[in-house]
Enzyme design. Structure first.
Site, PDB file in Angstrom:
ATOM      1  N   LYS A  10       6.652  -0.249 -10.116  1.00 50.02           N
ATOM      2  CA  LYS A  10       6.238   0.708 -11.140  1.00 50.02           C
ATOM      3  C   LYS A  10       5.939   2.079 -10.533  1.00 50.02           C
ATOM      4  O   LYS A  10       6.161   3.111 -11.146  1.00 50.02           O
ATOM      5  CB  LYS A  10       4.996   0.165 -11.839  1.00 50.02           C
ATOM      6  N   HIS A  49       2.090  -4.849   9.288  1.00 51.95           N
ATOM      7  CA  HIS A  49       0.901  -5.061   8.445  1.00 51.95           C
ATOM      8  C   HIS A  49      -0.201  -5.753   9.258  1.00 51.95           C
ATOM      9  O   HIS A  49      -1.172  -6.250   8.693  1.00 51.95           O
ATOM     10  CB  HIS A  49       1.238  -5.967   7.257  1.00 51.95           C
ATOM     11  N   MET A  51      14.547   6.820  -4.753  1.00 52.65           N
ATOM     12  CA  MET A  51      14.388   5.645  -3.861  1.00 52.65           C
ATOM     13  C   MET A  51      14.796   4.352  -4.565  1.00 52.65           C
ATOM     14  O   MET A  51      15.344   3.440  -3.960  1.00 52.65           O
ATOM     15  CB  MET A  51      12.943   5.545  -3.353  1.00 52.65           C
ATOM     16  N   SER A  68       0.812  -1.222   0.000  1.00 51.16           N
ATOM     17  CA  SER A  68       0.000   0.000   0.000  1.00 51.16           C
ATOM     18  C   SER A  68       0.841   1.265   0.000  1.00 51.16           C
ATOM     19  O   SER A  68       0.297   2.370   0.007  1.00 51.16           O
ATOM     20  CB  SER A  68      -0.901   0.015   1.245  1.00 51.16           C
ATOM     21  N   TYR A  89      -1.837   6.336  -0.491  1.00 49.39           N
ATOM     22  CA  TYR A  89      -0.814   6.290  -1.541  1.00 49.39           C
ATOM     23  C   TYR A  89      -1.161   7.320  -2.624  1.00 49.39           C
ATOM     24  O   TYR A  89      -0.295   8.013  -3.145  1.00 49.39           O
ATOM     25  CB  TYR A  89      -0.796   4.873  -2.131  1.00 49.39           C
TER      26      TYR A  89
HETATM   27  P1  A3P Z   1       3.947  -0.979  -7.258  1.00 44.58           P
HETATM   28  O1  A3P Z   1       4.197  -2.433  -7.138  1.00 44.58           O
HETATM   29  O2  A3P Z   1       2.554  -0.665  -7.752  1.00 44.58           O
HETATM   30  O3  A3P Z   1       4.983  -0.260  -8.045  1.00 44.58           O
HETATM   31  P2  A3P Z   1       4.812  -1.450   0.243  1.00 44.58           P
HETATM   32  O4  A3P Z   1       5.934  -0.608   0.681  1.00 44.58           O
HETATM   33  O5  A3P Z   1       3.594  -1.313   1.111  1.00 44.58           O
HETATM   34  O6  A3P Z   1       5.215  -2.870   0.022  1.00 44.58           O
HETATM   35  O7  A3P Z   1       4.318  -0.887  -1.182  1.00 44.58           O
HETATM   36  C1  A3P Z   1       5.069  -1.099  -2.350  1.00 44.58           C
HETATM   37  C2  A3P Z   1       4.481  -0.233  -3.457  1.00 44.58           C
HETATM   38  O8  A3P Z   1       4.818   1.149  -3.205  1.00 44.58           O
HETATM   39  C3  A3P Z   1       5.051  -0.601  -4.828  1.00 44.58           C
HETATM   40  O9  A3P Z   1       4.002  -0.346  -5.774  1.00 44.58           O
HETATM   41  C4  A3P Z   1       6.182   0.430  -4.938  1.00 44.58           C
HETATM   42  O10 A3P Z   1       6.656   0.625  -6.247  1.00 44.58           O
HETATM   43  C5  A3P Z   1       5.490   1.659  -4.364  1.00 44.58           C
HETATM   44  N1  A3P Z   1       6.430   2.717  -3.983  1.00 44.58           N
HETATM   45  C6  A3P Z   1       7.436   2.645  -3.072  1.00 44.58           C
HETATM   46  N2  A3P Z   1       8.139   3.802  -3.062  1.00 44.58           N
HETATM   47  C7  A3P Z   1       7.552   4.622  -3.966  1.00 44.58           C
HETATM   48  C8  A3P Z   1       7.833   5.954  -4.437  1.00 44.58           C
HETATM   49  N3  A3P Z   1       8.843   6.670  -3.979  1.00 44.58           N
HETATM   50  N4  A3P Z   1       7.014   6.469  -5.402  1.00 44.58           N
HETATM   51  C9  A3P Z   1       5.967   5.765  -5.879  1.00 44.58           C
HETATM   52  N5  A3P Z   1       5.668   4.495  -5.489  1.00 44.58           N
HETATM   53  C10 A3P Z   1       6.446   3.931  -4.550  1.00 44.58           C
END
Ligand code: A3P
Length: 289
Positions: A249, A98, A222, A44, A183
């Site tokens: 993505k 989580h 990142m 998320s 998000y």
């Molecule tokens: P996607 O798989 O849709 O790209 P979590 O940290 O809860 O596991 O969430 C991971 C999701 O957050 C992934 O989504 C990841 O790419 C996205 N995410 C992490 N850092 C991000 C950033 N700086 N900008 C946009 N999305 C980001």
């Protein structure tokens, strides 16, 4: 259910990360008033928020996020790997989880510790989760997206149902020490979102510190940062550890590239049935998915 999972109080948990002991530890964990806890359903935007809070703590200076892994900066309350670190950590402590509301440390509910709950369009959550699940399973055990979506809808996945998780945690939304962030809001207005989190945490950053933090929170920065772009996987059979990329993505609406029309309609029916009693304005994706 495969060997990768086991049931704890009716919820699927990950054998590589959890044990009955680590989950009992979490339930009985003594939360302190100055703790800050980031809570979310997996995929998320948890680690994006971890990065944001880390950069707020370090006043926009990227040294900490560039030199210490995200999981050590913000240890998981329920993870068997990080619990000792949490106990040894000086306050104010940052932590993440989580866990659904009913498995969360009981002491939180009488504390003034702060929770930031991060939500995301569940269609994008399941899409992100599906892609990352390819790293977890040997090829022969991989589910099709249709199977994956069904399991997600039924809550037959790690940490249980997205619907139950969200419906549970959202009951805390009017509590003073609870901040609901999405998000989608981070995507729409990263700087404004950061100011909101600063205010909630009682922190002040100068415009220059905010600029530096926002820059270091971008997807591209990142992704390049090894301390931020990885999550640890442990093989539940032999205990071996590997790291996989966390950032994939980083967009809203990627679900449209995966769902068929039939899957989308089926999901909407379940969503409507489960979520209609809540004000749709709570969820940014209600206006446009
Ligand atoms: P996607 O798989 O849709 O790209 P979590 O940290 O809860 O596991 O969430 C991971 C999701 O957050 C992934 O989504 C990841 O790419 C996205 N995410 C992490 N850092 C991000 C950033 N700086 N900008 C946009 N999305 C980001």
């Amino acid at each position: 259910m495969t060997d990768n999972y086991f049931l704890f109080e009716g919820i699927q948990m990950l054998s590589g990360f959890h044990s009955v002991e680590s989950l009992s530890f979490a339930q009985n964990f003594l939360v302190k008033d100055d703790d800050v806890i980031i809570v979310s359903y997996p995929r998320s935007g948890t680690h994006w928020m971890i990065e944001m809070v880390s950069l707020i703590v370090s006043k926009g200076d990227p040294t900490w996020v560039q030199s210490v892994k995200n999981s050590a900066r913000c240890p998981g309350i329920d993870s068997k790997d990080w619990q000792k670190l949490l106990l040894d950590q000086d306050g104010p402590r940052l932590m993440s989880t989580h866990l659904p509301l009913q498995l969360f440390p009981k002491s939180y509910f009488t504390s003034s510790a702060k929770i930031i709950y991060v939500i995301r369009n569940p269609r994008d959550v399941v899409t992100s989760n599906y892609h990352i699940s390819k790293h977890f399973h040997p090829l022969k055990n991989q589910k099709t997206f249709d199977e994956h979506l069904r399991a997600f809808i039924q809550g037959d996945v790690a940490y249980g149902s997205w619907f139950d998780h969200t419906l549970g945690w959202i009951t805390r939304r009017d509590t003073e020490n609870f901040l609901l962030m999405s998000y989608e809001a981070l995507q729409r207005d990263l700087r404004g979102s950061m100011q909101k989190v600063c205010q909630f945490l009682g922190k002040h950053l100068t415009p220059e510190q905010l600029d530096s933090a926002v820059q270091n929170l971008s997807f591209s920065v990142m992704k390049e940062n090894r301390m931020s772009n990885s999550i640890m996987l442990r093989n539940s059979k032999d205990g071996t550890v590997s790291n996989i990329p966390l950032l994939r993505k980083g967009i809203c609406g990627d679900w449209k590239n995966l769902f068929t029309v039939a899957q989308s309609e089926a999901f909407d029916r379940v969503y409507q049935e489960k979520m209609s009693r809540l004000d749709p304005d709570l969820f940014p994706w209600s206006k446009s998915c």
